[in-house]
Design a protein around this motif. Structure first.
Motif: not given
Length: 444
Positions: A258, A278, A304
């Motif tokens: 992430t 995210v 996302v």
């Protein structure tokens, strides 16, 4: 050109008390996603009383878009304003909310109630999005009250489902449709033909023509179900046959991924800065009342953010590489929701941005600025119009706890922008010619 005299006349026609009352009344109509009918009826009836000829256009009887118009008296550009009727809120289904919210969060009165306190308008419905909606409704009324006809059309639209939900797994079907029945449906079936569009949402008086999308990926981690009395626990959890024990290692890998994804996804253009984020949003695994043999599968759901240049396939490939490197065993990865982000072409949206800047300078005494990146790092319905080559921005008043003056200032900017874009016409003037083919031999 819009003059100081125009500004003064329109400002005088904006009744701050009326605008505040409208925002509070509309904000206090319960309108969670899926339950927008009462708020839609109110907007429709308000438009009808004020002479904006509203229509209801919807995929379902209870979740419709409301479309009103003002102007269209001559040859000019058409400007569409849109805002959404639904407000973020717990589901109020206790069997679902108990797995997401604390009792204190569920008891927060600002989820569904609005009020004026210490000069500020409180409540999520005002902030998102019926405060800005009230601003463009009153903007249209002010133009009409002050006697300003518009050559082009000013579309006034209120949509369901902008916040959500999204159909996923057993939560599917029409009852779970969100964006598909809102501005998307409005654009395709609402009888609108805008040259430009403004998604009226709180932007702290900034603007952006950039909008992020998002994808929700299901990461299904597989293992083996073992009868509990037969278990022999390994030395480390990562070797356990029950995939629940391996979730920790997988989430560590997702967390590291992430940080890298977010850093690489930052996007800047003339229209704004996007910083997609995210976050894991849910986890499912096993059946709690059938507990004798653990579970063979655990699913993680990862939201996302996507900047306007990214695709879901980019994320798919990156997550697959991450999962293989994590060494947690078999992981299946699949997008269960995909909505790409979009942005307007800088040269095509420039007249609209210029009109908002001129309106802000004339109305508020300062230039307009690009909005904070948070406002270009989320989905807003200007994405729908930029997707379909209609140059669009999002702009509006102070987002959190605006004052009545903030709403009045925003209404003034919206009205002056509409006058600049649509052009003025004498009230009662007949439509002449065509904005595309002004000398069309086949008639207007």
């Amino acid at each position: 050109m819009v003059s100081q005299a125009d500004r003064d006349a329109i400002a005088a026609a904006i009744d701050e008390a009326e605008l505040t009352e409208l925002a509070l009344t509309l904000g206090n109509i319960p309108s969670r996603s899926g339950e927008e009918k009462a708020a839609g009826d109110f907007v429709h009836d308000w438009m009808a009383r004020e002479g904006f000829s509203p229509r209801k256009v919807g995929a379902t009887e209870d979740r419709f878009n409301v479309i009103g118009t003002y102007g269209g008296l001559g040859v000019g550009k058409n400007l569409l304003f849109t805002a959404h009727l639904d407000t973020e809120s717990p589901t109020r289904n206790p069997d679902l909310d108990i797995h997401k919210y604390s009792p204190a969060t569920l008891a927060d009165p600002e989820w569904e109630r609005c009020w004026l306190e210490n000069g500020e308008l409180r409540g999520y419905p005002i902030a998102n999005d019926r405060g800005p909606m009230s601003c463009f409704l009153i903007a249209a009324k002010a133009l009409k009250t002050a006697g300003y006809g518009l050559a082009g059309k000013m579309y006034l639209t209120a949509c369901p489902g902008e916040i959500g939900p999204e159909p996923i797994e057993e939560h599917s079907g029409i009852a779970y449709l969100g964006k598909d029945i809102g501005a998307h449906y409005l654009f395709h079936h609402g009888g609108v033909a805008p040259d430009y569009a403004i998604a009226a949402e709180g932007c702290d008086f900034g603007w952006t023509s950039v909008g992020c999308g998002y994808a929700v990926f299901r990461l299904r981690l597989w293992g083996e179900g073992t009868f509990t009395p037969l278990l022999r626990h390994p030395e480390v959890a990562a070797d356990h046959p029950n995939p629940i024990y391996r979730v920790g290692k997988l989430t560590d890998a997702i967390h590291a991924w992430t940080r890298q994804w977010e850093a690489a996804s930052r996007y800047e253009s003339a229209g704004g800065i996007a910083e997609p984020k995210v976050q894991l949003c849910a986890i499912r695994g096993g059946v709690p009342f059938q507990f004798g043999d653990g579970t063979e599968v655990v699913s993680l759901y990862l939201e996302v953010g996507l900047n306007p240049r990214q695709k879901a396939a980019d994320v798919q490939h990156a997550l697959e590489i991450m999962a293989r490197a994590a060494g947690v065993g078999r992981v299946e990865i699949e997008p269960v929701v995909v909505r790409h982000g979009f942005e307007a072409q800088a040269d095509e949206v420039a007249p609209l941005v210029g009109a908002v800047d001129a309106a802000t300078r004339l109305g508020l005494g300062h230039a307009v600025e690009r909005a904070n990146p948070v406002y270009s790092s989320m989905w807003r319905d200007h994405n729908v119009f930029n997707m379909h080559r209609v140059p669009a921005i999002t702009t509006g008043p102070r987002r959190w706890r605006p004052t009545p003056k903030d709403l009045a200032d925003s209404a003034l900017v919206y009205a002056l922008t509409a006058l600049e874009i649509c052009g003025r016409a004498e009230v009662g003037e007949a439509v002449q010619g065509s904005s595309v083919y002004p000398d069309n031999p086949f008639g207007p």
